[in-house]
Design a protein around this motif. Structure first.
Motif, short mmCIF file in Angstrom:
data_model
loop_
_atom_site.label_atom_id
_atom_site.label_comp_id
_atom_site.label_asym_id
_atom_site.label_seq_id
_atom_site.Cartn_x
_atom_site.Cartn_y
_atom_site.Cartn_z
N GLU B 304 0.98 -1.40 0.24
CA GLU B 304 0.03 -0.13 0.09
C GLU B 304 1.08 1.62 -0.16
O GLU B 304 2.17 1.01 0.21
CB GLU B 304 -1.20 -0.33 1.29
CG GLU B 304 -1.97 1.07 1.18
CD GLU B 304 -2.84 0.77 1.70
OE1 GLU B 304 -3.23 -0.86 2.71
OE2 GLU B 304 -3.70 2.01 2.47
N LEU B 305 0.23 2.48 -0.26
CA LEU B 305 0.98 3.27 -0.50
C LEU B 305 2.28 4.04 0.39
O LEU B 305 2.88 4.32 0.19
CB LEU B 305 0.20 4.73 -1.54
CG LEU B 305 1.11 5.64 -2.22
CD1 LEU B 305 2.18 5.22 -3.39
CD2 LEU B 305 -0.42 6.48 -2.95
N ALA B 306 1.76 4.42 1.49
CA ALA B 306 2.16 4.74 2.06
C ALA B 306 2.36 3.87 3.88
O ALA B 306 2.10 4.62 4.73
CB ALA B 306 1.00 5.83 3.18
N SER B 307 2.86 2.67 3.03
CA SER B 307 3.15 1.84 3.74
C SER B 307 4.40 2.77 4.57
O SER B 307 4.70 2.50 4.01
CB SER B 307 3.21 0.61 4.06
OG SER B 307 2.24 -0.03 3.56
N TYR B 308 4.74 2.30 6.27
CA TYR B 308 6.13 2.86 6.36
C TYR B 308 6.70 2.00 7.99
O TYR B 308 5.93 2.12 8.88
CB TYR B 308 6.40 4.63 6.37
CG TYR B 308 5.16 4.95 7.31
CD1 TYR B 308 4.45 5.81 6.41
CD2 TYR B 308 5.08 5.54 8.24
CE1 TYR B 308 3.51 7.20 6.58
CE2 TYR B 308 4.54 6.29 9.14
CZ TYR B 308 3.32 6.46 8.05
OH TYR B 308 2.35 7.40 8.55
N ALA B 309 7.51 2.17 8.39
CA ALA B 309 7.72 1.90 10.27
C ALA B 309 7.73 3.30 11.10
O ALA B 309 7.75 2.21 12.18
CB ALA B 309 9.41 0.80 10.25
N TYR B 310 8.02 4.05 10.61
CA TYR B 310 8.36 5.53 11.54
C TYR B 310 7.42 6.13 10.89
O TYR B 310 7.92 6.61 9.54
CB TYR B 310 9.90 5.58 11.94
CG TYR B 310 10.54 4.87 12.74
CD1 TYR B 310 10.87 3.36 11.81
CD2 TYR B 310 9.68 4.32 14.37
CE1 TYR B 310 11.46 2.57 12.29
CE2 TYR B 310 10.92 3.28 14.66
CZ TYR B 310 11.57 2.27 14.10
OH TYR B 310 12.07 1.64 14.57
N ASP B 311 6.69 7.46 11.47
CA ASP B 311 6.45 9.19 10.58
C ASP B 311 7.95 9.80 11.28
O ASP B 311 8.91 9.43 10.59
CB ASP B 311 5.32 9.24 11.91
CG ASP B 311 5.87 9.57 12.70
OD1 ASP B 311 4.41 10.18 13.63
OD2 ASP B 311 6.50 9.87 13.20
N ASP B 312 7.17 10.68 10.19
CA ASP B 312 9.25 12.04 10.37
C ASP B 312 9.37 12.37 11.12
O ASP B 312 10.66 13.01 11.02
CB ASP B 312 8.61 13.09 9.03
CG ASP B 312 8.88 11.84 7.72
OD1 ASP B 312 7.76 12.89 6.94
OD2 ASP B 312 9.43 10.92 7.73
N GLU B 313 8.90 11.99 12.80
CA GLU B 313 9.33 12.83 13.83
C GLU B 313 9.64 10.94 14.61
O GLU B 313 9.75 11.78 15.89
CB GLU B 313 7.91 13.39 14.63
CG GLU B 313 8.05 14.62 13.86
CD GLU B 313 7.31 15.61 14.63
OE1 GLU B 313 6.28 14.74 14.64
OE2 GLU B 313 7.08 16.94 14.14
N GLY B 314 10.77 9.82 13.79
CA GLY B 314 10.47 9.00 14.59
C GLY B 314 9.73 8.15 15.30
O GLY B 314 9.87 7.57 15.86
N LEU B 315 8.14 8.51 15.30
CA LEU B 315 7.57 7.75 16.10
C LEU B 315 6.89 6.48 15.40
O LEU B 315 6.80 6.26 14.39
CB LEU B 315 5.88 8.60 16.66
CG LEU B 315 4.94 7.74 17.62
CD1 LEU B 315 5.45 7.36 18.81
CD2 LEU B 315 3.77 8.32 17.11
#
Lengths: 441, 483
Positions: B304-315
């Motif tokens: 899926e397009l916006a899969s990731y392990a952390y957000d852009d503030e490290g959460l």
């Protein structure tokens, strides 16, 4: 910045082989952004960005490469050298582009718009102090914008602008607010304070009167220039361009075909003088001073990019590839500002519209919402704020048969858009008095 | 093409050397590549390639926050950038809405990488041109197709988030958006069909084309567009609606996703993107929709397009139910917004690029599949419309009164699909609409889609978001057509 860009152009030129040509388009800015909510600073910072979009062609085979620039000549030259090699590699494998055109002539143009910006260290306290007892939310954007173009033929174009854009709303409660904007090249404390004072007048009305619930139906309305702006921003997506019109994808196709017309009061076009956009486009084509799009309700000319000109055999008028206006000006009418409420008599005064989209593209029918300060008018007097309402109405009615008049005074509005980079677009529009404007929800 | 020779750890050292004493600072570096290849009605357009490489420094000092972004990685450039971020932090401290001296930033180390089978550069340009040529030939095979476009849009982003507290997160996200669209003109009528609008976007490489049925769609959509030109208009009446996934994504996006953004509820967006009808006291109790409604924030769906392990503030990002059996449980807000509002949120503080600060965004926002087959949903409708592919969207600034238009409609009469209808539109109110959700499609009806263009924020940013949804049935919705 200009000297640096021209140094890069000279470097690129040294890299061209005898059967190659190039063009390069530069965009840059150095901008402060101060976002505020509840009259306090929410998030603030600075962005320095410089990009170059390089096109290399061998005959009509060409490709584009966009790169960031660091500002260091050695480093940027190395990156550009890599880009040129990559472009050569890609061009090998593609066919000629029959619609690829370059400028016939070399037209140098430099435009530098100086201004005076407030000092940030002093401005932020002033901003917060001015709004101290209010619930203000918005953004202050300030700094320098750059655009440049150069090509193998030696054309050199440069545009720089020192400008600010303060866009804000002051809230009473829930969705009831007044919206305002102050933008330009030279900051003025007096002009800003005058705008805030006008906010307070309108805010006072929101505070004094409870919301009046109105029902769907047809109403006489006055759209302020800010409200009419939303209509033209929707049209700018696809209505004015030659390509959209030729592929039946324009909301104005019936106007273009002569099957429908707008009111004879309606005349608008692209006028570079008085706007804030550069005169040259991303391909180095120079825009004429004026392009009449609609005159007295009849269609005149589309906006034509160089590619569309090649495809459809019509002369380009310097439009960008998206064929959207960058400096749209609409002529005013006969309605004097002091007469607005009296002429509405019974209806709505709509300060802003929001989130417009097409419900029927071919019929130029659009839907959207009222937003911020919308007031009921009765017996020619401004009364209570009303609930947000959805409209669904055709352009051929609202600026056609149902257009009563346009304000004699137009308002110049500089775009506050900052998607990717700060916009240089502007619109100069009057307000519009319209009969039987349809609300559906 | 190569990025700057300075790696992110070296950049971090440089920043550190200029920073001095502050409460907290972070470096977010983004390197991206982008490729667009378009065939417009049989003509291949000039390829567009781009690289981008820049960084944003965020500083917290004395309760204030400031950021500065640049692509200049020279010593001078970095020192200037640090100075600007610090100056803004100090300047805003006295006037800051949020007391950042209380902010807690998480210390995380981690990596995320999109599973890629066929990278863009693994396939020669000539082969990609051939794919589009084949698709274009299918699109424009009938003379009534007056315009068409087949395109491939590929993006690769490498992000490094490094803080002074030894967080280091490296994420590599690659996605594809293959697109098709046609304009048909017949009998004086013009209609458009596309491949899911811009909605067919997934993480992955060129292998995505087969997964999403790119060539099959190129065969199908011109026929549909031509058929629509000869169809009657959608009736203007209250009808049951079966909405396909490529319309559901907009319904979810506009009337669930945006209203649940915590920064919107906090009022940060009131000047631009708007506010929300949702308030703090609703979390944990408000019945958002029928008990068939289950909405998740799910960063774990691999493609899926916006899969990731952390957000852009490290959460760290995890799957969270925002709405379960219709009840509102959590919002779309990162740790700053969660602390401000005092409600549970998710790891969704995101920035579109290095030149914009992170704010609360949707990422993957999904409607969980139910039990119904498409056939059963249609069979349960006495009179209604089956609508596919969004082409128009509009909603009020509190995210309540909406109106949507679709490319394709087909009447449902007596439980059966009958004739096509043109310009199917519908309108409603979010706070009522989701209670009319009467059936949720099963996994077989589900599609993994998204949009590359979700816009909000000041300064503005348009970011990519994912939406997976089944087809769904709604009762008694006001539908209407064009003129």
């Amino acid at each position: 910045m200009q000297d640096y860009f021209y140094q890069l152009l000279n470097y690129i030129n040294t890299q061209m082989k005898s059967d190659e040509e190039f063009s390069a388009y530069f965009t840059g800015e150095s901008s402060d952004f101060c976002r505020f909510n509840s009259s306090k600073v929410r998030q603030a910072g600075h962005v320095l960005q410089k990009h170059i979009r390089l096109n290399v062609n061998k005959g009509k085979r060409h490709a584009y490469y966009q790169l960031p620039l660091s500002g260091d000549l050695a480093s940027d030259s190395s990156v550009l050298k890599d880009a040129i090699n990559k472009l050569r590699f890609v061009i090998r494998d593609i066919a000629e582009d029959p619609y690829f055109v370059t400028t016939d002539t070399v037209s140098d143009l430099t435009e530098e718009r100086e201004g005076s910006l407030p000092q940030i260290n002093q401005f932020v306290p002033k901003l917060c102090h001015t709004f101290k007892n209010l619930d203000a939310v918005g953004i202050f954007t300030s700094g320098h914008i750059y655009r440049g173009f150069g090509n193998s033929k030696g054309q050199r174009n440069w545009f720089s602008s020192t400008s600010f854009n303060l866009d804000w709303s002051v809230y009473h409660d829930a969705d009831k607010a007044v919206k305002n904007n102050f933008a330009g090249c030279s900051w003025s404390d007096d002009a800003f304070e005058a705008k805030v004072k006008s906010d307070l007048t309108r805010l006072n009305r929101l505070e004094r009167f409870s919301e009046r619930k109105i029902s769907p139906g047809g109403y006489r309305v006055y759209l302020t220039p800010s409200a009419l702006l939303e209509v033209f921003e929707l049209l700018s997506w696809n209505a004015f361009g030659l390509k959209s019109q030729k592929t039946r994808s324009s909301a104005l196709n019936r106007l273009v075909d002569g099957k429908q017309s707008l009111s004879p009061l309606v005349s608008f076009g692209e006028e570079m003088k008085g706007g804030t956009a550069p005169r040259f486009n991303e391909y180095g084509f120079i825009k004429p001073e004026a392009i009449p799009i609609v005159e007295k309700g009849q269609f005149c000319e589309p906006l034509v990019s160089p590619q569309s000109a090649a495809e459809y055999g019509i002369a380009s008028n310097g439009a960008e590839s998206g064929e959207a206006p960058e400096s749209l000006v609409m002529q005013g009418g006969n309605l004097q500002s002091e007469e607005i409420y009296r002429k509405i008599d019974k209806g709505l005064f709509i300060s802003n519209l929001w989130y417009l989209n097409y419900s029927d593209l071919e019929a130029a029918r659009m839907t959207g919402m009222t937003r911020f300060a919308t007031f009921y008018v009765e017996n020619g007097e401004l009364k209570e704020p009303v609930n947000v309402m959805r409209f669904d109405e055709s352009l051929y009615r609202m600026l056609g048969a149902n257009l009563v008049d346009l304000n004699s005074q137009s308002e110049l509005m500089l775009s506050a858009s900052t998607y990717g980079k700060r916009s240089t677009d502007s619109f100069s529009l009057p307000g519009a008095l319209i009969d039987d404007f349809k609300f559906t929800l | 093409m190569r990025f700057s020779v300075i790696d992110s750890l070296k950049l971090h050292e440089m920043v550190s050397s200029y920073m001095g004493k502050v409460d907290f600072w972070s470096l977010r570096r983004v390197r991206s590549t982008e490729n667009r290849l378009v065939n417009r009605h049989g003509v291949i357009k000039a390829p567009h390639m781009s690289i981008n490489d820049g960084y944003m420094i965020t500083v917290m000092s004395g309760g204030g926050l400031g950021y500065a972004a640049s692509s200049d990685m020279s010593a001078f450039g970095v020192s200037q950038c640090v100075g600007r971020a610090k100056n803004w932090a100090l300047l805003s401290a006295e006037y800051s809405l949020i007391d950042f001296s209380e902010a807690v930033f998480h210390r995380n180390q981690g990596v995320y990488k999109t599973d890629l089978e066929q990278e863009w550069n693994d396939i020669p340009t000539a082969d990609k041109v051939s794919i589009l040529k084949e698709a274009s030939a299918l699109l424009k095979r009938d003379h009534r197709i007056i315009d068409s476009e087949a395109y491939l849009w590929q993006v690769g982003m490498e992000t490094d988030y490094i803080t002074d507290q030894k967080s280091h997160i490296h994420q590599s996200i690659h996605w594809m958006n293959p697109g098709l669209r046609v304009v048909a003109n017949d009998n004086g009528e013009t209609e458009r069909r596309s491949f899911g609008g811009h909605g067919v976007c997934r993480q992955g490489g060129l292998e995505v084309l087969d997964l999403v049925g790119f060539m099959q769609a190129a065969e199908q959509i011109p026929e549909e567009a031509i058929a629509l030109t000869n169809a009657p208009g959608c009736p203007d009446e209250s009808l049951d609606l079966v909405l396909a996934p490529d319309q559901m994504i907009l319904q979810i996006h506009e009337s669930i996703g945006h209203p649940l953004e915590l920064d919107r509820i906090l009022g940060d967006e009131r000047n631009y993107a708007g506010r929300s009808f949702v308030s703090k006291d609703m979390f944990g109790s408000y019945q958002y929709g029928s008990d068939l409604l289950n909405i998740t924030f799910d960063p774990t769906q691999k493609s899926e397009l916006a899969s990731y392990a952390y957000d852009d503030e490290g959460l760290k990002a995890e799957k969270v139910y925002l709405i379960k059996e219709g009840k509102l449980l959590a919002g779309l807000g990162g740790h700053v917004s969660q602390d401000r509002l005092g409600v549970p949120g998710v790891a969704n503080s995101r920035a579109v690029d290095w030149n914009r600060p992170a704010i609360d965004r949707m990422a993957n926002l999904n409607l969980e599949p139910g039990e119904s087959s498409l056939e059963d949903m249609i069979a349960s409708v006495e009179r209604g419309v089956y609508m596919k592919t969004n082409q128009s969207w509009s909603i009020d600034d509190s995210r309540n009164k909406f109106q949507f238009g679709c490319e394709w409609g087909q009447m449902i009469e007596g439980g059966k699909l009958t004739h096509l209808v043109r310009k199917p539109n519908y309108r409603g109110v979010s706070s009522e609409f989701w209670h009319s959700l009467s059936a949720v499609g099963n996994q077989n009806t589900t599609d993994i889609l998204g949009t590359p263009f979700c816009g909000k924020g000041e300064p503005n940013q348009a970011i990519f978001v994912g939406h997976a949804s089944p087809a769904c049935l709604f009762r008694n919705v006001q539908a209407f057509g064009g003129e």
